[in-house]
Design an enzyme around this catalytic site. Structure first.
Site, PDB file in Angstrom:
ATOM      1  N   GLU A 252      -4.851  -6.644  14.741  1.00 15.24           N
ATOM      2  CA  GLU A 252      -4.340  -5.321  14.357  1.00 15.24           C
ATOM      3  C   GLU A 252      -5.475  -4.309  14.438  1.00 15.24           C
ATOM      4  O   GLU A 252      -5.245  -3.124  14.694  1.00 15.24           O
ATOM      5  CB  GLU A 252      -3.729  -5.369  12.939  1.00 15.24           C
ATOM      6  CG  GLU A 252      -2.841  -4.171  12.643  1.00 15.24           C
ATOM      7  CD  GLU A 252      -1.966  -4.365  11.405  1.00 15.24           C
ATOM      8  OE1 GLU A 252      -0.787  -4.734  11.548  1.00 15.24           O
ATOM      9  OE2 GLU A 252      -2.468  -4.134  10.288  1.00 15.24           O
TER      10      GLU A 252
ATOM     11  N   LYS B 242       0.837  -1.203   0.000  1.00 12.17           N
ATOM     12  CA  LYS B 242       0.000   0.000   0.000  1.00 12.17           C
ATOM     13  C   LYS B 242       0.871   1.252   0.000  1.00 12.17           C
ATOM     14  O   LYS B 242       0.698   2.155  -0.797  1.00 12.17           O
ATOM     15  CB  LYS B 242      -0.922  -0.034   1.228  1.00 12.17           C
ATOM     16  CG  LYS B 242      -1.801   1.178   1.384  1.00 12.17           C
ATOM     17  CD  LYS B 242      -2.754   1.013   2.554  1.00 12.17           C
ATOM     18  CE  LYS B 242      -3.409   2.361   2.856  1.00 12.17           C
ATOM     19  NZ  LYS B 242      -4.361   2.288   3.966  1.00 12.17           N
TER      20      LYS B 242
ATOM     21  N   ARG C  29      -5.243  -4.446   6.056  1.00 12.79           N
ATOM     22  CA  ARG C  29      -5.867  -5.746   6.396  1.00 12.79           C
ATOM     23  C   ARG C  29      -7.280  -5.865   5.847  1.00 12.79           C
ATOM     24  O   ARG C  29      -7.923  -6.895   6.021  1.00 12.79           O
ATOM     25  CB  ARG C  29      -5.837  -5.947   7.914  1.00 12.79           C
ATOM     26  CG  ARG C  29      -6.511  -4.837   8.695  1.00 12.79           C
ATOM     27  CD  ARG C  29      -6.098  -4.869  10.166  1.00 12.79           C
ATOM     28  NE  ARG C  29      -6.594  -3.721  10.921  1.00 12.79           N
ATOM     29  CZ  ARG C  29      -5.974  -2.555  11.013  1.00 12.79           C
ATOM     30  NH1 ARG C  29      -4.841  -2.344  10.368  1.00 12.79           N
ATOM     31  NH2 ARG C  29      -6.483  -1.572  11.742  1.00 12.79           N
TER      32      ARG C  29
HETATM   33  O1  F6P Z   1       2.267  -4.115   9.892  1.00  8.17           O
HETATM   34  C1  F6P Z   1       1.756  -2.867   9.635  1.00  8.17           C
HETATM   35  C2  F6P Z   1       1.235  -2.713   8.244  1.00  8.17           C
HETATM   36  O2  F6P Z   1       1.096  -1.353   8.015  1.00  8.17           O
HETATM   37  C3  F6P Z   1      -0.070  -3.446   7.995  1.00  8.17           C
HETATM   38  O3  F6P Z   1      -1.176  -2.760   8.439  1.00  8.17           O
HETATM   39  C4  F6P Z   1      -0.023  -3.601   6.529  1.00  8.17           C
HETATM   40  O4  F6P Z   1      -0.946  -4.537   6.074  1.00  8.17           O
HETATM   41  C5  F6P Z   1       1.414  -4.019   6.334  1.00  8.17           C
HETATM   42  O5  F6P Z   1       2.128  -3.234   7.268  1.00  8.17           O
HETATM   43  C6  F6P Z   1       1.973  -3.849   4.954  1.00  8.17           C
HETATM   44  O6  F6P Z   1       1.947  -2.519   4.541  1.00  8.17           O
HETATM   45  P1  F6P Z   1       2.165  -2.101   3.038  1.00  8.17           P
HETATM   46  O7  F6P Z   1       1.057  -2.723   2.236  1.00  8.17           O
HETATM   47  O8  F6P Z   1       2.108  -0.605   3.018  1.00  8.17           O
HETATM   48  O9  F6P Z   1       3.496  -2.625   2.594  1.00  8.17           O
END
Ligand code: F6P
Length: 575
Positions: A375, A217, A290
């Site tokens: 979470e 993300k 999530r």
């Molecule tokens: O562990 C924290 C977190 O921000 C989660 O909420 C999220 O799913 C994961 O890290 C991965 O984040 P990203 O998709 O931004 O790499």
């Protein structure tokens, strides 16, 4: 902050009544079933294709009445409406929470809000469907062989690189829907920054037929970006070794263009990594990690199972979203399950919650739920910053049945702790095998093995509910000194969830069910279920500590004595 201070659930009349009942509570599932012949029917509910039997839970009409009053006191229905209307209920990040918008069908006739659904000035329905169309078109190209690697070979393996919500959802759904995966295609998932993960997942792959999807993300996650660089390095080296890559920047760029795509909200960072933004699929800050499995984050799964199955998957989510939105609280399955969980954890002292899928293909579902539930609801402050007034955040864990039966069920049946358990299964297996020979005694020749499997499901929930009294144990001729050890107290609560088959729609329905259970519990506790500040400190410290682990003396000296000695020991052991 757009939300008012949450209602303190402990100040409500319903809470006081429940506390009164909990004081000296002696559940009696045997008696309750004897007294009320309609109990099973009365407490069995339907949400889309999911039949949910709560009758083996520790509830009575009186308890249920107070729980429903509690839901009304904190306005679960109103907050859900606020969420799906795009209000910024994620207050600490000042964001809308709109995962339900990811699965609104194109035809929004009859939906609330009706199309066009705009949030913060953006037409959400259009944006969602434009991205879906782009993902579908790309998936079709990979599936048909039109999209090839740099040497012209069709893609055979898709490797998703992501972590947390950018991994757990896709891997769980891929595993759940394995029977729907196109022959000749495979997906793999790299998540851990332990280099063994990327090594093992790529060791036997052909670089010419491998496509990496970097799913993040933020596109700033240390694990994912590190693994993406390792994968890029692997691709270049392996292609070169196969004589398929010239030693030029241009050739390396072309290889990345054909073997890497990305899913992210940060398209500028995607470009900086060297992935063509044309080959990137976006989503939005109003989708929590999530809660993102049904966004472009699921691209690896769309490729594997195809757009038609993915549409069914989204339709399953939507069916449960509509159930949540339109069903009165008294029949509303996610609300009822969320309320029961509050009853068990806040009033009856349950410290954890088991999720036990009797469906091998759901073997990653408990792991997926751990992020979704913990979470989301592992918080000590409420959405206005004030301290939580009660325990929050159930601890979810589990393994598929019947494996769990031979491992930890002992504690669920006879331990000193109350462990509510959700049993999940399907009526029709993907592979209806028969034991043609049987064993001549307990298993007949020709035994339908799924029936035998389901007999275990029914037996376990029955044993947990009704137990076995000391007299029943004695009646079997058991020696008196062993009777206590062989007695089963019963009154151990379960919820049974039964679906027709593990279809894409049913998998979507199960996920949405738990999303809304989490929502219900979070609303009762008054917490922001959509932020995750608790993961930040460790991430920051890892970056600060990294130089010390790399041998920087000053950085090592600045650590506390325990951390310093642990790092020193590590450096001593490290070759
Ligand atoms: O562990 C924290 C977190 O921000 C989660 O909420 C999220 O799913 C994961 O890290 C991965 O984040 P990203 O998709 O931004 O790499």
């Amino acid at each position: 902050m757009t939300e008012n201070a949450p209602v303190d659930p402990t100040s409500t009349e319903a809470w006081k009544q429940l506390a009164g009942i909990a004081d000296g509570f002696t559940p009696d599932l045997r008696g309750w079933f004897d007294e009320d012949a309609s109990r099973a029917e009365k407490y069995t509910f339907q949400a889309a294709d999911l039949t949910v039997d709560l009758s083996k839970g520790l509830l009575t009409d009186e308890i249920l009445g107070h729980l429903l009053e509690l839901a009304k006191s904190v306005d679960v229905a109103g907050r859900y409406q606020a969420m799906i209307s795009g209000e910024h209920i994620n207050v600490t990040e000042d964001r809308a929470v709109l995962h339900t918008a990811l699965r609104r069908p194109r035809d929004t006739t009859g939906l609330v809000p009706a199309a066009p659904f705009t949030v913060d000035g953006e037409n959400v329905d259009d944006a969602v469907h434009a991205t879906l169309d782009k993902v579908y078109a790309f998936a079709e190209k990979v599936r048909s062989g039109e999209w090839t690697g740099v040497t012209g070979k069709r893609i055979e393996t898709v490797v998703n690189i992501g972590i947390g919500g950018s991994d757990l959802g896709p891997v769980m759904v891929y595993e759940a829907l394995k029977p729907y995966v196109q022959a000749g295609l495979e997906a793999r998932f790299v998540s851990n920054i332990d280099p063994s993960d990327v090594y093992e997942k790529t060791a036997d792959l052909d670089p010419e037929t491998t496509l990496f999807i970097v799913a993040s993300k933020t596109f700033g996650t240390l694990e994912t970006l590190t693994n993406a660089r390792l994968a890029r390095e692997w691709l270049w080296k392996q292609l070169a070794a196969a004589g398929a890559l010239d030693d030029t920047d241009e050739a390396r760029k072309s290889a990345v263009a054909k073997h890497f795509v990305a899913v992210s909200t940060a398209l500028d960072k995607v470009a900086a990594f060297g992935i063509d933004p044309e080959n990137a699929f976006g989503f939005w800050d109003w989708v929590g990690g999530r809660y993102s499995v049904d966004s472009a984050i699921g691209t690896s799964v769309v490729i594997a199972i195809g757009p038609d199955n993915w549409r069914e998957f989204l339709a399953g989510f939507h069916a449960v979203d509509e159930h949540m939105r339109t069903t009165p609280l008294e029949q509303n399955v996610p609300v009822l399950m969320g309320l029961l969980n509050v009853w068990y954890s806040n009033f009856l002292g349950a410290q954890s919650h088991a999720v036990l899928p009797y469906a091998q293909y759901l073997h990653r579902f408990p792991a997926y739920l751990q992020q979704l539930t913990m979470e989301s609801n592992g918080k000590s402050v409420r959405w206005d910053g004030s301290p939580a007034t009660t325990d929050t955040g159930e601890i979810f864990w589990g393994e598929p049945g019947t494996n769990g039966q031979h491992a930890f069920y002992q504690l669920i049946h006879q331990g000193t702790r109350l462990i509510p358990a959700d049993f999940i299964t399907v009526a029709n297996p993907a592979h209806p095998l028969k034991d043609e020979t049987g064993d001549g005694s307990t298993v007949e020749a020709g035994q339908d093995v799924h029936n035998l499997f389901l007999a275990n499901f029914f037996a376990q929930t029955k044993a947990l509910a009704f137990g076995k009294t000391a007299d029943e144990v004695r009646a079997e001729g058991t020696k008196e000194s062993v009777v206590p050890a062989r007695e089963f107290s019963g009154n151990r609560p379960t919820a049974s969830i039964l679906a027709p088959a593990l279809t894409p729609s049913v998998v979507g329905q199960l996920i949405a069910l738990y999303e809304h259970i989490v929502f219900t519990e979070g609303t009762i506790w008054g917490i922001d279920s959509f932020d995750q500040w608790g993961v930040e400190l460790g991430k920051q410290l890892a970056l600060q500590i990294a130089p010390a682990v790399d041998g920087d003396e000053a950085a090592l000296e600045s650590q506390d004595s325990s951390t310093k000695s642990l790092i020193a020991k590590y450096l001593e052991l490290r070759d």
